[in-house]
Design an enzyme around this catalytic site. Structure first.
Site, short mmCIF file in Angstrom:
data_model
loop_
_atom_site.label_atom_id
_atom_site.label_comp_id
_atom_site.label_asym_id
_atom_site.label_seq_id
_atom_site.Cartn_x
_atom_site.Cartn_y
_atom_site.Cartn_z
N ARG A 21 -26.34 16.52 -3.52
CA ARG A 21 -26.55 15.76 -4.75
C ARG A 21 -26.32 16.61 -5.98
O ARG A 21 -26.44 16.12 -7.11
CB ARG A 21 -27.97 15.17 -4.77
CG ARG A 21 -28.15 14.10 -3.71
CD ARG A 21 -29.57 13.56 -3.72
NE ARG A 21 -29.84 12.90 -2.46
CZ ARG A 21 -30.11 11.59 -2.34
NH1 ARG A 21 -30.14 10.84 -3.40
NH2 ARG A 21 -30.34 11.06 -1.16
N THR A 67 -25.60 26.69 -0.84
CA THR A 67 -26.53 25.91 -0.02
C THR A 67 -26.28 26.16 1.46
O THR A 67 -25.51 27.04 1.83
CB THR A 67 -26.47 24.41 -0.43
OG1 THR A 67 -27.51 23.72 0.26
CG2 THR A 67 -25.13 23.76 -0.11
N LYS A 71 -26.95 30.50 2.41
CA LYS A 71 -27.87 31.15 1.46
C LYS A 71 -28.22 32.60 1.84
O LYS A 71 -28.30 33.46 0.97
CB LYS A 71 -29.17 30.36 1.36
CG LYS A 71 -29.06 29.05 0.59
CD LYS A 71 -30.45 28.45 0.49
CE LYS A 71 -30.47 27.18 -0.29
NZ LYS A 71 -31.85 26.73 -0.54
N ASN A 92 -29.51 31.25 -3.90
CA ASN A 92 -29.06 29.86 -4.10
C ASN A 92 -28.30 29.68 -5.41
O ASN A 92 -27.75 28.61 -5.66
CB ASN A 92 -30.23 28.86 -4.00
CG ASN A 92 -31.06 28.80 -5.27
OD1 ASN A 92 -31.07 29.73 -6.06
ND2 ASN A 92 -31.75 27.70 -5.46
N ASP A 108 -35.41 28.65 -5.90
CA ASP A 108 -36.15 27.69 -5.07
C ASP A 108 -37.66 27.77 -5.32
O ASP A 108 -38.33 26.72 -5.38
CB ASP A 108 -35.85 27.92 -3.59
CG ASP A 108 -34.49 27.35 -3.18
OD1 ASP A 108 -34.00 26.43 -3.87
OD2 ASP A 108 -33.93 27.82 -2.17
N GLY A 135 -39.28 28.36 8.00
CA GLY A 135 -37.88 28.67 7.72
C GLY A 135 -37.70 29.19 6.31
O GLY A 135 -38.66 29.65 5.67
N GLY A 136 -36.47 29.11 5.82
CA GLY A 136 -36.16 29.62 4.48
C GLY A 136 -36.93 28.90 3.40
O GLY A 136 -37.40 29.52 2.44
N ALA A 137 -37.08 27.59 3.54
CA ALA A 137 -37.80 26.82 2.52
C ALA A 137 -39.28 27.22 2.50
O ALA A 137 -39.87 27.38 1.43
CB ALA A 137 -37.66 25.32 2.79
N ILE A 222 -41.28 18.33 0.90
CA ILE A 222 -40.03 18.71 0.23
C ILE A 222 -38.84 17.93 0.79
O ILE A 222 -37.75 18.01 0.26
CB ILE A 222 -39.77 20.24 0.20
CG1 ILE A 222 -39.39 20.78 1.55
CG2 ILE A 222 -40.97 20.98 -0.36
CD1 ILE A 222 -38.77 22.18 1.42
P1 ATR Z 1 -35.03 25.74 6.22
O1 ATR Z 1 -34.38 27.07 6.02
O2 ATR Z 1 -34.40 24.61 5.48
O3 ATR Z 1 -36.50 25.79 6.00
P2 ATR Z 1 -35.03 25.99 9.14
O4 ATR Z 1 -35.06 27.47 9.09
O5 ATR Z 1 -34.09 25.34 10.07
O6 ATR Z 1 -34.69 25.34 7.72
O7 ATR Z 1 -36.51 25.47 9.38
C1 ATR Z 1 -36.81 24.20 9.80
C2 ATR Z 1 -38.30 24.12 10.07
O8 ATR Z 1 -38.58 22.84 10.64
C3 ATR Z 1 -38.78 25.16 11.06
O9 ATR Z 1 -40.07 25.58 10.69
C4 ATR Z 1 -38.80 24.38 12.37
O10 ATR Z 1 -39.69 24.87 13.34
P3 ATR Z 1 -39.23 26.04 14.37
O11 ATR Z 1 -39.33 27.32 13.61
O12 ATR Z 1 -40.20 25.94 15.49
O13 ATR Z 1 -37.82 25.70 14.77
C5 ATR Z 1 -39.26 23.02 11.88
N1 ATR Z 1 -38.93 21.97 12.83
C6 ATR Z 1 -37.72 21.40 13.04
N2 ATR Z 1 -37.80 20.45 14.01
C7 ATR Z 1 -39.09 20.43 14.42
C8 ATR Z 1 -39.81 19.67 15.40
N3 ATR Z 1 -39.22 18.74 16.15
N4 ATR Z 1 -41.14 19.93 15.54
C9 ATR Z 1 -41.77 20.86 14.78
N5 ATR Z 1 -41.12 21.61 13.85
C10 ATR Z 1 -39.82 21.39 13.67
#
Ligand code: ATR
Length: 280
Positions: A21, A67, A71, A92, A108, A135-137, A222
């Site tokens: 977006r 993005t 990143k 970012n 961020d 994760g990163g967020a 988020i």
């Molecule tokens: P980002 O960088 O955008 O935060 P990411 O690193 O892919 O993205 O993180 C996604 C988050 O969603 C992770 O904390 C992930 O948990 P894992 O570390 O166990 O993978 C979480 N997540 C995604 N699918 C999930 C699910 N089905 N149940 C619980 N947590 C989930």
């Protein structure tokens, strides 16, 4: 808007970027402020990232947003990286300085906090915060909350090891909590933030029992597609203050826009509606 030969150009680098977006967001501001500039989507394959990023100064770009999934990789491709990007471990926002050097930044944490402050009465000192995800967020949100002064931070993640690593990295006030204990972890929390992809369109729902969450707590998801996630609906139904995810996207864009186009842009309801697609 007709561009001149002096138009200032930036954009967003991602793979894929079809659903971003950001062009709509920056395009709105460019038009609103009557700026001779453009902001374009740049689909760049991971293998091409070094070439693409290094080309920005040579092509006369003012900079770019970076993005998913670039990143983290972008960090190593900048001439300089600011302190926040280094702490978050990801870039970012890229800014081409007048001397041609490429500076990597990360807005961020700023975007998250600005949105939370603008959209709620939350105060850092009110109590512990709970972050779902590691994760990163989650890292950017954790840094923002600790810098803001939260007394304690619980990181709850499906993969325990990732939660432990993040908590260790964030320092003494952060602790890891097992995913199975997520509902119990809400006890005494003043803020709950979902940074996982759960609840997003096409993803499984986030299953969490909010019974232990204090009535005065704020809940921030988020995820912004859909805007009203089941988590926010459940929180609102029991009287908690809720903050949706689109505001973080809007606010994180402001420092980049200002660096590239020389004007600090504002976030308001009209922008929010436009970026969400309610107005053409
Ligand atoms: P980002 O960088 O955008 O935060 P990411 O690193 O892919 O993205 O993180 C996604 C988050 O969603 C992770 O904390 C992930 O948990 P894992 O570390 O166990 O993978 C979480 N997540 C995604 N699918 C999930 C699910 N089905 N149940 C619980 N947590 C989930």
């Amino acid at each position: 808007m007709i561009l001149s030969a002096m138009a200032r150009i930036s954009g967003v680098i991602g793979w894929p970027v079809t659903h971003s977006r950001s062009p709509r967001l920056h395009g709105y501001w460019l038009q609103k402020y009557g700026i001779d500039g453009a902001y374009i989507a740049m689909p760049v394959r991971p293998v091409d990232l070094p070439t693409a990023i290094r080309a920005l100064p040579a092509l006369g770009f003012r900079g770019a947003n970076v993005t998913v999934p670039h990143k983290e990789a972008a960090l190593a491709l900048c001439d300089e990286v600011d302190e926040m990007a280094r702490r978050i471990g990801a870039v970012n926002t890229l800014v081409v300085r007048n001397d041609g050097r490429l500076v990597g930044a990360n807005s961020d944490a700023y975007g998250f906090l600005e949105n939370l402050r603008q959209a709620s009465d939350w105060r850092a000192a009110a109590g512990p915060a709970v972050i779902l995800g590691a994760g990163g967020a989650a890292r950017a949100v954790g840094i923002a909350l600790l810098d803001a002064g939260v007394p304690a931070l619980k990181i709850v993640n499906r993969t325990a090891e990732r939660a432990q690593t993040l908590a260790r990295n964030l320092g003494r006030r952060a602790t890891a909590v097992a995913w199975e204990k997520r509902s119990a972890a809400l006890d005494e929390a003043s803020l709950l933030v979902n940074t996982t992809s759960l609840g997003m369109t096409g993803q499984p729902a986030l299953e969490i029992d909010l019974q232990k969450l204090p009535a005065a707590a704020t809940v921030n998801d988020i995820v912004y597609s859909p805007l009203q996630t089941p988590l926010l609906a459940a929180a609102r139904a029991r009287g908690n203050a809720v903050v949706d995810g689109i505001g973080m996207l809007l606010h994180q864009a402001r420092p980049g826009f200002e660096a590239w186009y020389g004007r600090r842009p504002e976030v308001d309801e009209a922008l929010r509606r436009f970026v969400l697609g309610d107005t053409p």
